[in-house]
Design a protein around this motif. Structure first.
Motif, PDB file in Angstrom:
ATOM      1  N   ARG A   1      29.956 -33.106   0.673  1.00 48.84           N
ATOM      2  CA  ARG A   1      29.503 -32.611  -0.629  1.00 48.84           C
ATOM      3  C   ARG A   1      29.186 -31.119  -0.677  1.00 48.84           C
ATOM      4  O   ARG A   1      28.887 -30.585  -1.740  1.00 48.84           O
ATOM      5  N   GLN A   2      29.195 -30.448   0.458  1.00 50.12           N
ATOM      6  CA  GLN A   2      28.773 -29.050   0.518  1.00 50.12           C
ATOM      7  C   GLN A   2      29.763 -28.214   1.325  1.00 50.12           C
ATOM      8  O   GLN A   2      30.359 -28.705   2.275  1.00 50.12           O
TER       9      GLN A   2
ATOM     10  N   PRO B   1      22.755 -36.809   4.884  1.00 49.11           N
ATOM     11  CA  PRO B   1      22.059 -38.018   5.344  1.00 49.11           C
ATOM     12  C   PRO B   1      22.217 -39.166   4.340  1.00 49.11           C
ATOM     13  O   PRO B   1      22.300 -38.938   3.125  1.00 49.11           O
ATOM     14  N   GLU B   2      22.248 -40.388   4.843  1.00 48.21           N
ATOM     15  CA  GLU B   2      22.379 -41.561   3.989  1.00 48.21           C
ATOM     16  C   GLU B   2      21.257 -41.578   2.945  1.00 48.21           C
ATOM     17  O   GLU B   2      20.098 -41.323   3.259  1.00 48.21           O
ATOM     18  N   GLY B   3      21.637 -41.830   1.705  1.00 48.37           N
ATOM     19  CA  GLY B   3      20.668 -41.895   0.616  1.00 48.37           C
ATOM     20  C   GLY B   3      20.294 -40.539   0.032  1.00 48.37           C
ATOM     21  O   GLY B   3      19.467 -40.461  -0.860  1.00 48.37           O
ATOM     22  N   ARG B   4      20.898 -39.475   0.529  1.00 47.71           N
ATOM     23  CA  ARG B   4      20.596 -38.118   0.043  1.00 47.71           C
ATOM     24  C   ARG B   4      21.812 -37.531  -0.677  1.00 47.71           C
ATOM     25  O   ARG B   4      22.940 -37.987  -0.500  1.00 47.71           O
ATOM     26  N   LEU B   5      21.582 -36.459  -1.441  1.00 48.76           N
ATOM     27  CA  LEU B   5      22.664 -35.771  -2.144  1.00 48.76           C
ATOM     28  C   LEU B   5      23.214 -34.578  -1.371  1.00 48.76           C
ATOM     29  O   LEU B   5      24.293 -34.090  -1.668  1.00 48.76           O
TER      30      LEU B   5
ATOM     31  N   ASP C   1      17.590 -26.990  -0.069  1.00 50.68           N
ATOM     32  CA  ASP C   1      16.823 -27.712  -1.074  1.00 50.68           C
ATOM     33  C   ASP C   1      16.935 -26.959  -2.401  1.00 50.68           C
ATOM     34  O   ASP C   1      16.818 -25.736  -2.428  1.00 50.68           O
ATOM     35  N   PRO C   2      17.141 -27.674  -3.518  1.00 48.02           N
ATOM     36  CA  PRO C   2      17.280 -26.988  -4.813  1.00 48.02           C
ATOM     37  C   PRO C   2      16.090 -26.112  -5.203  1.00 48.02           C
ATOM     38  O   PRO C   2      16.248 -25.146  -5.949  1.00 48.02           O
ATOM     39  N   ASN C   3      14.897 -26.420  -4.700  1.00 51.36           N
ATOM     40  CA  ASN C   3      13.707 -25.630  -5.036  1.00 51.36           C
ATOM     41  C   ASN C   3      13.539 -24.392  -4.168  1.00 51.36           C
ATOM     42  O   ASN C   3      12.710 -23.535  -4.471  1.00 51.36           O
ATOM     43  N   SER C   4      14.291 -24.300  -3.087  1.00 50.97           N
ATOM     44  CA  SER C   4      14.169 -23.135  -2.196  1.00 50.97           C
ATOM     45  C   SER C   4      15.530 -22.774  -1.594  1.00 50.97           C
ATOM     46  O   SER C   4      15.628 -22.385  -0.446  1.00 50.97           O
ATOM     47  N   ARG C   5      16.555 -22.905  -2.396  1.00 50.47           N
ATOM     48  CA  ARG C   5      17.923 -22.755  -1.915  1.00 50.47           C
ATOM     49  C   ARG C   5      18.174 -21.380  -1.305  1.00 50.47           C
ATOM     50  O   ARG C   5      17.858 -20.366  -1.889  1.00 50.47           O
ATOM     51  N   MET C   6      18.716 -21.392  -0.083  1.00 48.02           N
ATOM     52  CA  MET C   6      19.083 -20.216   0.701  1.00 48.02           C
ATOM     53  C   MET C   6      17.885 -19.358   1.096  1.00 48.02           C
ATOM     54  O   MET C   6      18.034 -18.205   1.465  1.00 48.02           O
ATOM     55  N   ASP C   7      16.690 -19.942   1.050  1.00 51.49           N
ATOM     56  CA  ASP C   7      15.514 -19.276   1.621  1.00 51.49           C
ATOM     57  C   ASP C   7      15.620 -19.374   3.141  1.00 51.49           C
ATOM     58  O   ASP C   7      15.930 -20.442   3.675  1.00 51.49           O
ATOM     59  N   GLU C   8      15.358 -18.270   3.826  1.00 55.38           N
ATOM     60  CA  GLU C   8      15.388 -18.277   5.285  1.00 55.38           C
ATOM     61  C   GLU C   8      14.166 -19.035   5.791  1.00 55.38           C
ATOM     62  O   GLU C   8      13.038 -18.655   5.515  1.00 55.38           O
TER      63      GLU C   8
END
Length: 130
Positions: free
Chosen positions: A31-32, A74-78, A98-105
């Motif tokens: 997916r990515q 992971p199973e059950g994740r997007l 994570d969508p709330n901290s995407r590409m944060d180091e």
């Protein structure tokens, strides 16, 4: 650039790029997709529910990337939670997806030499918890 998801019914995705920017390295899961570009930028893409691949975020380390990896979803994740990137300056960086901290180091480590490969591995414990 041309990125084509590996699904029968998905459409091809053309992604515009300036002529002097090239893909140096790439990694993907179901997916990515992450691509390392000349100059040290890393572009991150996700496949949406309709099967379209879209650039979600971009970050730059200021130095060319030597390798990168993204774990399986992971199973059950997007999505996988992290992207690992190693650079010519002998550094290793871990980025959040994570969508709330995407590409944060999330982490950075100096290495004794340039990394040539990265690989996420799932380790299973043989001990029972508790």
């Amino acid at each position: 650039w041309h990125i084509k998801p590996g699904q029968k019914d998905s459409q091809d995705n053309d992604v515009w790029s300036p002529g002097d920017i090239e893909i140096q390295h790439a990694c993907l899961n179901s997916r990515q997709v992450a691509v390392a570009l000349t100059g040290g930028d890393v572009a991150y893409f996700e496949l949406d529910e309709a099967g379209n691949l879209a650039e979600i975020a971009r970050t730059g380390s200021g130095t060319d990337v030597t390798c990168l990896d993204i774990a399986e979803v992971p199973e059950g994740r997007l999505r996988a939670p992290f992207l690992a990137v190693a650079c010519h300056d002998k550094s290793f960086r871990m980025y959040s997806l994570d969508p709330n901290s995407r590409m944060d180091e999330r982490a950075m480590q100096a290495l004794p030499d340039k990394a040539k490969t990265l690989c996420f591995a799932v380790l299973h414990s043989t001990q029972e918890n508790g």
